[in-house]
Scaffold this active site. Structure first.
Site, short mmCIF file in Angstrom:
data_model
loop_
_atom_site.label_atom_id
_atom_site.label_comp_id
_atom_site.label_asym_id
_atom_site.label_seq_id
_atom_site.Cartn_x
_atom_site.Cartn_y
_atom_site.Cartn_z
CG HIS A 134 46.51 32.70 36.80
ND1 HIS A 134 45.35 33.46 37.03
CD2 HIS A 134 45.79 31.40 37.46
CE1 HIS A 134 44.00 32.85 36.75
NE2 HIS A 134 43.68 31.60 37.30
CB THR A 203 39.20 38.88 41.57
OG1 THR A 203 39.06 38.14 40.77
CG2 THR A 203 38.22 38.42 42.67
P1 NAD Z 1 40.36 41.39 35.85
O1 NAD Z 1 40.83 42.37 35.43
O2 NAD Z 1 39.90 40.68 35.44
O3 NAD Z 1 39.72 41.99 37.09
C1 NAD Z 1 39.94 43.13 38.17
C2 NAD Z 1 39.17 43.38 38.71
O4 NAD Z 1 39.59 44.46 39.53
C3 NAD Z 1 38.15 44.56 38.04
O5 NAD Z 1 36.02 43.44 38.94
C4 NAD Z 1 37.92 45.53 38.73
O6 NAD Z 1 36.21 46.12 39.09
C5 NAD Z 1 38.46 46.07 39.99
N1 NAD Z 1 39.11 46.92 40.76
C6 NAD Z 1 40.51 47.59 39.64
N2 NAD Z 1 40.61 48.63 40.78
C7 NAD Z 1 40.75 48.30 41.57
C8 NAD Z 1 41.81 48.82 42.39
N3 NAD Z 1 41.78 50.34 43.08
N4 NAD Z 1 40.76 48.12 43.99
C9 NAD Z 1 39.44 47.30 43.76
N5 NAD Z 1 39.28 46.85 42.91
C10 NAD Z 1 39.70 47.36 41.53
O7 NAD Z 1 41.66 40.67 37.03
P2 NAD Z 1 41.18 38.96 37.37
O8 NAD Z 1 39.61 38.87 38.44
O9 NAD Z 1 42.53 39.53 38.49
O10 NAD Z 1 41.08 38.34 36.09
C11 NAD Z 1 42.58 38.82 35.44
C12 NAD Z 1 43.91 37.91 35.01
O11 NAD Z 1 44.68 38.73 33.94
C13 NAD Z 1 44.15 36.81 36.08
O12 NAD Z 1 44.06 35.99 36.05
C14 NAD Z 1 46.10 37.44 36.30
O13 NAD Z 1 46.41 36.55 36.13
C15 NAD Z 1 46.24 38.57 35.38
N6 NAD Z 1 46.55 39.28 35.17
C16 NAD Z 1 46.98 40.09 36.55
C17 NAD Z 1 48.21 40.66 36.81
C18 NAD Z 1 48.67 41.34 37.85
O14 NAD Z 1 49.33 39.99 38.71
N7 NAD Z 1 49.20 42.19 38.53
C19 NAD Z 1 46.93 42.31 35.89
C20 NAD Z 1 46.33 41.65 34.63
C21 NAD Z 1 45.67 41.05 34.46
#
Ligand code: NAD
Length: 263
Positions: A134, A203
């Protein structure tokens, strides 16, 4: 001088033997391939809000529109402001124990990271081969253009009127918005098809087409899902073992076991 020709079956035996021998040698020296497939949950304990669940800033009614591709034409100022704030937060964040454990695996395994994250925490932790499906918020590209050749590293805020030096077009963060094409589908498909072990971490597996790439994992590969909560089986693109708990606990435990398995 006379040369003796070996009868065909003897030649065949020699030939086969040399192949078998080299295969045995290769499997002894070949390092096992691990693919890490990461999402926002991996960076949650570095202080970056996830997209879904908890106190998210991404997915509120007010902010969700900054993730759709139409927003660039509709509200460029709002779009840039929202992502400038996300970039500042991500620049302040530090890799956590899970990012570091993944990077340390490179001592013993061939590790490739496929991440949905737009932060650079895998890079900062020391991982070397990282594919950002992404994009990256610490890079820019000109509005209306797509591809590596247009990418520039970028750490400060982007303002309206900030132009790309080559194309003289407005700059935008090099992140993939809903409705835009993701990066590296062919490369990530190949990596997943060729790996021995996959660790899917942090994820929700609901963002497409990223989640479906996992359907192409090699059928003999070991698959682990690390998540703070149990994922419904129906959401898993391929069968695997679920390790429930925070990434900073579960990933170092798993990588420790994988290291032990080689000793
Ligand atoms: P998501 O937010 O949809 O899901 C996050 C997942 O991580 C959930 O299933 C949750 O239960 C789990 N989770 C939360 N805290 C956790 C922890 N401490 N340890 C283990 N698991 C944990 O995330 P996604 O599936 O990556 O999709 C979100 C989209 O938004 C991505 O495409 C991304 O590009 C973007 N995004 C990126 C960031 C980043 O770069 N850090 C942050 C937010 C959103």
């Amino acid at each position: 001088m006379m040369y003796y020709q070996l009868p065909p079956f003897v030649r065949q035996l020699h030939h086969d033997y040399s192949i078998e021998k080299s295969q045995v040698l290769q499997s002894k020296i070949r390092r096992r391939k691990i693919v890490i497939f990461s999402g926002a949950g991996l960076s949650a304990e570095s202080g970056i809000s996830t997209f879904r669940g908890g106190a998210t800033i991404w997915n509120t009614e007010q902010n969700a529109r900054f993730l759709d591709r139409e927003i660039i034409e509709e509200d460029l100022v709002g779009f840039l402001d929202f992502h400038n704030a996300r970039r500042r937060e991500m620049l302040e964040a530090k890799p956590n124990a899970a990012h570091r454990a993944i990077a340390e695996l490179e001592d013993q395994y061939d590790v490739q990271v496929i991440t949905q994250n737009i932060d650079q925490l895998h890079e900062q932790a020391g991982s070397h081969e990282i594919l950002h499906l992404h994009g990256s918020i610490q890079h820019t590209r000109p509005v209306g253009l797509y591809g590596e050749q247009f990418r520039l590293p970028w750490r400060k805020d982007i303002g309206v009127g900030e132009l790309d030096p080559k194309t003289h077009r407005q700059l935008r963060p090099d992140i993939v918005l809903f409705g835009e094409q993701i990066y590296g589908i062919d490369d990530s498909t190949r990596m997943l098809a060729q790996c021995d072990i996959v660790i899917v971490v942090g994820t929700s597996l609901v963002v497409e087409p990223a989640a479906s790439l996992l359907r192409g994992v090699h059928p003999d590969a070991e698959v682990y899902y690390v998540n703070i909560e149990h994922l419904p089986d129906i959401r898993l693109p391929i069968a695997g073992r679920q390790l429930i708990g925070p990434a900073t606990e579960q990933v170092p435990l798993l990588t420790h076991q994988l290291r032990q398995a080689l000793q």
